[in-house]
Write an enzyme that holds these catalytic residues in place. Structure first.
Site, PDB file in Angstrom:
ATOM      1  N   HIS A  68       0.826  -1.213   0.000  1.00 26.77           N
ATOM      2  CA  HIS A  68       0.000   0.000   0.000  1.00 26.77           C
ATOM      3  C   HIS A  68       0.861   1.265   0.000  1.00 26.77           C
ATOM      4  CE1 HIS A  68      -3.750   2.228   0.912  1.00 26.77           C
ATOM      5  NE2 HIS A  68      -2.945   3.035   1.574  1.00 26.77           N
ATOM      6  N   GLU A  69       1.806   1.313   0.921  1.00 23.69           N
ATOM      7  CA  GLU A  69       2.638   2.516   1.023  1.00 23.69           C
ATOM      8  C   GLU A  69       3.590   2.642  -0.159  1.00 23.69           C
ATOM      9  OE1 GLU A  69       1.789   4.677   3.038  1.00 23.69           O
ATOM     10  OE2 GLU A  69       0.503   3.467   4.317  1.00 23.69           O
TER      11      GLU A  69
ATOM     12  N   HIS B  76       1.801   4.668  -2.801  1.00 21.63           N
ATOM     13  CA  HIS B  76       1.898   6.119  -2.558  1.00 21.63           C
ATOM     14  C   HIS B  76       3.301   6.640  -2.879  1.00 21.63           C
ATOM     15  CE1 HIS B  76      -2.049   6.330  -0.845  1.00 21.63           C
ATOM     16  NE2 HIS B  76      -1.760   5.610   0.231  1.00 21.63           N
TER      17      HIS B  76
END
Length: 477
Positions: free
Chosen positions: A25-26, A29
């Site tokens: 997920h990170e 980003h």
């Protein structure tokens, strides 16, 4: 010591599951931010205190001691860090706030996109590696437990499912899929005595299943479709394999044998066989089985009972052996007896299955959240937190790598859906601000953003306290 190691295993499996998903997920980003030239001050897996930190270029990479999340700190972004210092000044070229709305929207959405893409690839890899089971639904009769949820729904032993929620179903593996049972009203079309019968479950099925699963757990039972819903596929008790050195092999059982009874009690299905063996608690029992003459005679420990056509009936005394907290004969079922096959798929087909599985679960998850919000399902019975995830991670790992990684894939979808909800401090909350900016052509004031972020963080913390308390009450009673 054993209890300590068992508790540690819960932590290790949930740390692995969440660690992988948070990293994915990170990373979404982070890569999107770097793609558009944004400065990333920190990339952390886990929350403080930091166990490891190293600065490479402009970014400090960290590993936190609390493996329940992570974050990417992008310069010039009002986020959960609550650091508003300098945000009233003119933005630097490498800050988040200096970029156009469409770029910021991609950066915010990238975490969710990566989680969904990861689920697609993970499901595809599992199908490619293990194959896809296919059992014609109409070949599988059901055994229904008296007084169960399935019995209340109107299912009867011998029913064969041919439709789910108004649609024909070909694969038995799809009948009780989570996305099918998460609808407002779970409906089945079954063949019974040559006729089609339409059946429907009462609303609130998911909550009832959760409560029943908890009751089974507290009774030290195995949580499964059979024990919770009360419907077991009636796979015939025909042996596909017999483990070397097992109690079954020593008694003379061979692949192709069909178990007829255990201690005089008829064995009607594979599920019945499992229950009968479990009930022995390791004590010797008399097992009777039929063997096609083409397989040859049984070993010395088996006695001939009678002949039936082209088969011979044998029996022998067998003591099931312990395996963990269970007892086993050392045999596996022959699912080919009901037409089951495992299809090996190519890369393209596997990716298509991965995308289909992910899309179905995303739709089902959103629909289920809608039922929680409107009160059609119980939040207390269905919402779990870190303790529930740890428990489910350990149980999935105990069942083997295939089951564990499927669980991680479903968890990745849940993480993506939760993060895209329009809750302040989550990715969906940031997108709401960006949509507002795109429509009215100006940003919300910094003061409004900070207040909303703080409210969002407070809501998330309150939710965390609730789910942890709820987990503790459910788990420890």
């Amino acid at each position: 010591m054993e209890a300590i190691l068992d508790s540690l295993s819960y932590f290790l499996w949930v740390a692995l599951a969440l660690g992988v998903l948070v990293f994915v997920h990170e990373l979404g980003h982070f890569l999107a931010a770097r793609l558009f030239g944004m400065r990333v001050d920190a990339f952390s897996i886990g929350f403080p205190p930091s166990l490891f930190a190293k600065k490479v270029g402009q970014t400090e990479y960290r590993v936190g001691a609390i493996p329940l999340g992570g974050y990417v700190s992008i310069a010039g972004m009002v986020d959960e860090s609550m650091d508003a210092e300098g945000l009233e000044s003119e933005p630097e070229p490498d800050e988040y706030r200096s970029k156009p709305v469409w770029q910021r929207s991609i950066v915010i959405s990238a975490g969710v996109i990566f989680n969904l893409a990861f689920a697609v690839l993970l499901f595809a890899a599992l199908v490619f590696a293990y194959g896809r089971s296919y059992t014609p639904a109409e070949n599988v009769a059901l055994d229904i437990a008296e007084g169960s949820i399935a019995a209340e729904m109107g299912l009867e032993s011998g029913d064969r499912v041919v439709g789910v929620n108004g649609e024909p179903v070909e694969r038995f593996e799809d009948v009780f899929a989570p996305e099918n049972m998460a609808v407002d009203q779970f409906e089945l079309t079954v063949l019974r005595g040559g006729s089609r019968v339409e059946l429907a479950a009462e609303p609130g099925l998911a909550s009832r299943l959760s409560r029943e699963a908890l009751a089974v757990e507290r009774a030290d039972g195995d949580v499964s479709l059979e024990t919770v819903f009360g419907a077991a596929p009636r796979f015939p008790p025909v042996l596909a394999s017999v483990s070397a050195g097992s109690a079954a092999e020593e008694a003379g059982l061979l692949p192709g044998d069909r178990v007829l009874s255990i201690d005089g009690e008829q064995t009607t299905s594979w599920d019945t066989l499992i229950q009968q063996v479990a009930a022995t608690q390791g004590e010797p029992v008399m097992v009777r089985w039929a063997r096609p003459d083409s397989l040859g005679p049984a070993g010395e420990g088996a006695a001939v009972v009678e002949r039936r056509g082209a088969a011979t009936i044998y029996e022998a005394e067998i003591a099931p052996r312990p395996s963990g907290d269970r007892f086993q004969l050392g045999v596996l079922p022959d699912f080919a007896a009901v037409g089951q096959r495992v299809d090996k798929l190519g890369i393209g087909e596997s990716l298509a299955v991965g995308a289909e599985t992910t899309a179905a679960n995303v739709t089902g998850t959103f629909a289920f959240i809608g039922k929680l919000v409107t009160g059609r399902e119980s939040v207390r019975d269905n919402v779990g937190g870190p303790l529930a995830i740890a428990k489910q991670s350990k149980e999935a790992a105990d069942r083997g790598p295939e089951v564990f990684w499927y669980f991680v894939g479903y968890l990745s979808i849940a993480l993506a859906v939760f993060n895209i909800l329009p809750i302040p401090a989550l990715d969906g909350g940031h997108l709401v601000f960006l949509m507002y900016e795109a429509v009215v052509r100006r940003k919300p004031s910094l003061k409004v953003q900070m207040v909303v972020q703080q409210v969002g963080v407070a809501l998330i913390l309150a939710l965390m306290v609730f789910v942890i308390f709820n987990d503790a009450v459910r788990w420890f009673g």
